[in-house]
Write a protein that holds these residues in place. Structure first.
Motif, PDB file in Angstrom:
ATOM      1  N   ILE A   4      24.348 146.679  21.775  1.00  0.00           N
ATOM      2  CA  ILE A   4      25.571 145.688  21.643  1.00  0.00           C
ATOM      3  C   ILE A   4      25.681 145.174  22.916  1.00  0.00           C
ATOM      4  N   VAL A   5      25.944 143.874  23.396  1.00  0.00           N
ATOM      5  CA  VAL A   5      25.900 143.032  24.515  1.00  0.00           C
ATOM      6  C   VAL A   5      27.247 142.979  24.748  1.00  0.00           C
ATOM      7  N   GLY A   6      28.025 143.555  25.744  1.00  0.00           N
ATOM      8  CA  GLY A   6      29.729 143.485  26.016  1.00  0.00           C
ATOM      9  C   GLY A   6      30.288 144.580  25.566  1.00  0.00           C
ATOM     10  N   GLY A   8      33.581 144.517  25.603  1.00  0.00           N
ATOM     11  CA  GLY A   8      34.995 144.263  25.353  1.00  0.00           C
ATOM     12  C   GLY A   8      35.658 144.861  24.186  1.00  0.00           C
ATOM     13  N   PRO A   9      36.914 144.646  23.826  1.00  0.00           N
ATOM     14  CA  PRO A   9      37.412 145.141  22.473  1.00  0.00           C
ATOM     15  C   PRO A   9      36.385 145.055  21.337  1.00  0.00           C
ATOM     16  N   ALA A  10      35.562 143.971  21.215  1.00  0.00           N
ATOM     17  CA  ALA A  10      34.919 143.772  19.969  1.00  0.00           C
ATOM     18  C   ALA A  10      33.668 144.540  19.976  1.00  0.00           C
ATOM     19  N   CYS A  40      43.499 137.625  30.196  1.00  0.00           N
ATOM     20  CA  CYS A  40      44.239 137.790  28.684  1.00  0.00           C
ATOM     21  C   CYS A  40      45.609 137.882  29.011  1.00  0.00           C
ATOM     22  N   THR A  41      46.521 137.817  28.081  1.00  0.00           N
ATOM     23  CA  THR A  41      47.951 138.158  28.014  1.00  0.00           C
ATOM     24  C   THR A  41      48.053 139.480  27.599  1.00  0.00           C
ATOM     25  N   GLY A  42      47.260 139.989  26.661  1.00  0.00           N
ATOM     26  CA  GLY A  42      47.400 141.220  25.958  1.00  0.00           C
ATOM     27  C   GLY A  42      48.636 141.693  25.367  1.00  0.00           C
ATOM     28  N   LEU A 250      26.939 138.140  15.700  1.00  0.00           N
ATOM     29  CA  LEU A 250      27.853 137.820  17.058  1.00  0.00           C
ATOM     30  C   LEU A 250      29.134 138.337  16.282  1.00  0.00           C
ATOM     31  N   ILE A 251      30.051 138.687  17.353  1.00  0.00           N
ATOM     32  CA  ILE A 251      31.243 139.205  17.114  1.00  0.00           C
ATOM     33  C   ILE A 251      32.401 138.617  18.171  1.00  0.00           C
ATOM     34  N   GLY A 252      33.700 138.503  17.694  1.00  0.00           N
ATOM     35  CA  GLY A 252      34.661 138.565  18.807  1.00  0.00           C
ATOM     36  C   GLY A 252      34.760 137.079  19.195  1.00  0.00           C
ATOM     37  N   ASP A 253      35.174 137.079  20.591  1.00  0.00           N
ATOM     38  CA  ASP A 253      35.029 135.431  21.264  1.00  0.00           C
ATOM     39  C   ASP A 253      33.600 134.902  20.922  1.00  0.00           C
ATOM     40  N   ALA A 254      32.715 135.540  21.015  1.00  0.00           N
ATOM     41  CA  ALA A 254      31.275 134.904  20.961  1.00  0.00           C
ATOM     42  C   ALA A 254      31.126 134.422  19.648  1.00  0.00           C
TER      43      ALA A 254
HETATM   44  C1  FAD Z   1      44.250 133.485  29.175  1.00  0.00           C
HETATM   45  C2  FAD Z   1      44.190 134.024  27.820  1.00  0.00           C
HETATM   46  C3  FAD Z   1      45.078 135.008  27.158  1.00  0.00           C
HETATM   47  C4  FAD Z   1      44.749 135.415  26.047  1.00  0.00           C
HETATM   48  N1  FAD Z   1      45.973 136.342  25.572  1.00  0.00           N
HETATM   49  C5  FAD Z   1      45.578 136.996  24.146  1.00  0.00           C
HETATM   50  C6  FAD Z   1      46.639 137.651  23.902  1.00  0.00           C
HETATM   51  O1  FAD Z   1      47.860 137.760  24.335  1.00  0.00           O
HETATM   52  N2  FAD Z   1      46.221 138.540  22.680  1.00  0.00           N
HETATM   53  C7  FAD Z   1      45.154 138.430  21.994  1.00  0.00           C
HETATM   54  O2  FAD Z   1      44.722 138.965  21.152  1.00  0.00           O
HETATM   55  N3  FAD Z   1      44.176 137.786  22.610  1.00  0.00           N
HETATM   56  C8  FAD Z   1      44.374 137.008  23.719  1.00  0.00           C
HETATM   57  N4  FAD Z   1      43.400 136.502  24.419  1.00  0.00           N
HETATM   58  C9  FAD Z   1      42.124 136.281  23.792  1.00  0.00           C
HETATM   59  C10 FAD Z   1      41.347 137.625  24.010  1.00  0.00           C
HETATM   60  O3  FAD Z   1      41.292 137.985  25.278  1.00  0.00           O
HETATM   61  C11 FAD Z   1      39.972 137.774  23.295  1.00  0.00           C
HETATM   62  O4  FAD Z   1      39.991 137.198  22.160  1.00  0.00           O
HETATM   63  C12 FAD Z   1      39.371 139.120  23.352  1.00  0.00           C
HETATM   64  O5  FAD Z   1      39.110 139.505  24.709  1.00  0.00           O
HETATM   65  C13 FAD Z   1      38.070 139.077  22.566  1.00  0.00           C
HETATM   66  O6  FAD Z   1      37.334 140.169  22.979  1.00  0.00           O
HETATM   67  P1  FAD Z   1      35.776 140.220  23.015  1.00  0.00           P
HETATM   68  O7  FAD Z   1      35.252 141.690  22.967  1.00  0.00           O
HETATM   69  O8  FAD Z   1      34.987 139.373  21.979  1.00  0.00           O
HETATM   70  O9  FAD Z   1      35.238 139.455  24.345  1.00  0.00           O
HETATM   71  P2  FAD Z   1      35.695 139.979  25.914  1.00  0.00           P
HETATM   72  O10 FAD Z   1      36.778 140.791  25.871  1.00  0.00           O
HETATM   73  O11 FAD Z   1      35.460 138.691  26.628  1.00  0.00           O
HETATM   74  O12 FAD Z   1      34.743 140.882  26.312  1.00  0.00           O
HETATM   75  C14 FAD Z   1      33.230 140.384  26.431  1.00  0.00           C
HETATM   76  C15 FAD Z   1      32.516 141.653  27.303  1.00  0.00           C
HETATM   77  O13 FAD Z   1      31.154 141.090  27.398  1.00  0.00           O
HETATM   78  C16 FAD Z   1      30.635 141.312  28.716  1.00  0.00           C
HETATM   79  N5  FAD Z   1      29.592 140.149  29.029  1.00  0.00           N
HETATM   80  C17 FAD Z   1      29.618 138.766  29.071  1.00  0.00           C
HETATM   81  N6  FAD Z   1      28.405 138.408  29.236  1.00  0.00           N
HETATM   82  C18 FAD Z   1      27.376 139.460  29.320  1.00  0.00           C
HETATM   83  C19 FAD Z   1      26.100 139.800  29.369  1.00  0.00           C
HETATM   84  N7  FAD Z   1      25.307 138.680  29.667  1.00  0.00           N
HETATM   85  N8  FAD Z   1      25.351 140.867  29.625  1.00  0.00           N
HETATM   86  C20 FAD Z   1      26.568 142.019  29.478  1.00  0.00           C
HETATM   87  N9  FAD Z   1      27.744 141.816  29.204  1.00  0.00           N
HETATM   88  C21 FAD Z   1      28.360 140.779  29.142  1.00  0.00           C
HETATM   89  C22 FAD Z   1      31.938 140.841  29.660  1.00  0.00           C
HETATM   90  O14 FAD Z   1      31.818 141.246  30.946  1.00  0.00           O
HETATM   91  C23 FAD Z   1      33.064 141.354  28.806  1.00  0.00           C
HETATM   92  O15 FAD Z   1      33.199 142.745  29.105  1.00  0.00           O
HETATM   93  C24 FAD Z   1      43.533 135.806  25.526  1.00  0.00           C
HETATM   94  C25 FAD Z   1      42.495 134.935  26.286  1.00  0.00           C
HETATM   95  C26 FAD Z   1      42.791 134.165  27.376  1.00  0.00           C
HETATM   96  C27 FAD Z   1      41.628 133.508  28.066  1.00  0.00           C
END
Ligand code: FAD
Length: 363
Positions: A4-6, A8-10, A40-42, A250-254
């Motif tokens: 899994i790459v990343g 984050g929560p996903a 993030c606002t969290g 792909l999962i989450g923001d990706a």
């Molecule tokens: C300003 C702002 C406010 C927000 N407020 C909210 C909110 O209040 N509530 C809410 O539910 N959502 C909010 N969001 C959205 C939320 O932050 C995302 O939807 C959430 O973080 C998605 O989680 P994720 O695990 O998919 O991605 P991410 O949290 O982005 O995690 C991705 C991880 O992958 C790592 N990574 C990236 N590229 C690579 C690579 N090539 N190799 C290895 N690791 C890598 C990164 O370092 C990161 O740790 C907000 C977003 C923004 C920008």
């Protein structure tokens, strides 16, 4: 071996679910620690606790009110929301994954595929390039997803620029604010208290974000009160996006699994992790399963967003007027945005005049 790459929560939550089932899981995280930098606002609804209990140290505040502000009016609605320390939340989920048996490699950046069953990662700490075996690869690497690009899964989806800063500002610490209308084109603005005297103030926009942000900031305080920045991209849900190709997922923001009304992606990504875990374990089609389990909800958010984006300031005023009725507020308290289908159905039942806004669906 599942890579899994990343972290984050996903990525971490998926890693936790798979490792709990005895799968061999490695999570790569490009930063030297999980959870930083925060972008993030969290803020989440209490629906998050359907997934797991949040430890107290993750919770900055519990808020029981939202003040919804339009150009000429505002209303207060009772809610049940949690403001998290996002870095601690990410670390909590990563620890759950590790405790279940997943391995996390920090300072490891995915750079590409090496044939069908391996990836290349840069070990940033030791300045080495590594080949890591991976029968299944999951891109949980956020909105800039390198995995999506390498797999040919990046689409021309749109992203909001979410500009947010921690700001010194005295605000009601039991309520957060959301701001709509012509000063917040295409999305909305927010002020979320995290502690006494500190708020997370921000907005999302497709263009001229800085201009709108500084105007919003100036309406409350000044640049000198900015403590730090927490900005980032917010993907707009794209129902046509392909999120699986062979053994790459792909999962989450990706995968742009974000509520288009609010930009909230944390709860949708936890939900998607359950779907993807089931697809990997039972070898099911994730493109189809995700649409079946979350597609309708995220599409409803997108349709509401498309309607809101056609609103004038007067339309927002009218919306708030309808929302200010007690019978509507009761529905808003009972159903949150993470259950949008019953929420919208009950709002229409209690106040059929909301239907008048459906004209914007076809405008
Ligand atoms: C300003 C702002 C406010 C927000 N407020 C909210 C909110 O209040 N509530 C809410 O539910 N959502 C909010 N969001 C959205 C939320 O932050 C995302 O939807 C959430 O973080 C998605 O989680 P994720 O695990 O998919 O991605 P991410 O949290 O982005 O995690 C991705 C991880 O992958 C790592 N990574 C990236 N590229 C690579 C690579 N090539 N190799 C290895 N690791 C890598 C990164 O370092 C990161 O740790 C907000 C977003 C923004 C920008």
């Amino acid at each position: 071996m599942i890579t899994i790459v990343g972290a984050g929560p996903a990525g971490s939550y998926l890693g936790y679910l798979l490792a709990r089932l005895g799968k061999q899981v490695t999570i790569l995280e490009e930063h030297s620690q999980v959870g930083s930098p925060v972008q993030c606002t969290g803020i989440v609804t209490n629906s998050i606790e359907k997934f797991f209990r949040l430890k107290n140290e993750v919770i900055a505040k519990r808020l029981d009110k939202v003040v919804v502000v339009s150009k000429n009016s505002s209303i207060t609605v009772n809610v049940d929301e949690i403001v998290m320390w996002r870095d601690r939340f990410d670390r909590l989920v990563a620890e759950m994954a590790q405790d279940a048996g997943a391995k996390i490699l920090l300072s490891h950046q995915f750079t590409g595929f090496d044939g069908r069953n391996a990836i290349i990662a840069k070990d940033k700490k030791n300045n080495q390039t590594k080949r890591i075996k991976a029968d299944i690869i999951v891109g949980a690497d956020g909105p800039y997803s390198a995995v999506a690009k390498a797999a040919g899964l990046s689409s021309n989806s749109k992203n909001y620029i979410g500009m947010q800063a921690k700001v010194k500002l005295k605000a009601d610490t039991t309520a957060f604010e959301t701001h709509f209308g012509s000063d917040f084109p295409g999305f909305f603005g927010w002020v979320v208290p995290e502690s006494e005297g500190i708020v997370r103030l921000g907005l999302g926009c497709f263009e001229n974000t800085q201009e709108h942000f500084y105007r919003f900031l100036k309406s409350r305080t000044g640049k000198k009160d900015i403590v730090c920045w927490e900005s980032g991209l917010i993907p707009l849900y794209n129902p046509k996006k392909t999120i699986q190709k062979d053994k790459v997922y792909l999962i989450g923001d990706a995968a742009a699994q974000v509520k288009a009304t609010t930009g909230g992606g944390i709860i949708p990504s936890l939900k998607a992790a359950h779907t993807l875990c089931g697809c990997i374990v039972n070898d099911k089609n994730y493109n189809k399963e995700f649409r079946k389990q979350s597609g309708r909800e995220l599409l409803l958010h997108l349709k509401i967003r498309n309607v809101l984006n056609k609103f004038s300031d007067a339309d927002y005023g009218r919306l708030l007027e309808l929302m200010s009725q007690e019978k509507v507020k009761n529905v808003l308290k009972k159903y949150d945005r993470d259950t949008p289908i019953p929420l919208v159905a009950n709002l229409l039942l209690k106040e059929p005049r909301f239907l008048s806004f459906s004209k914007f669906l076809f405008a």
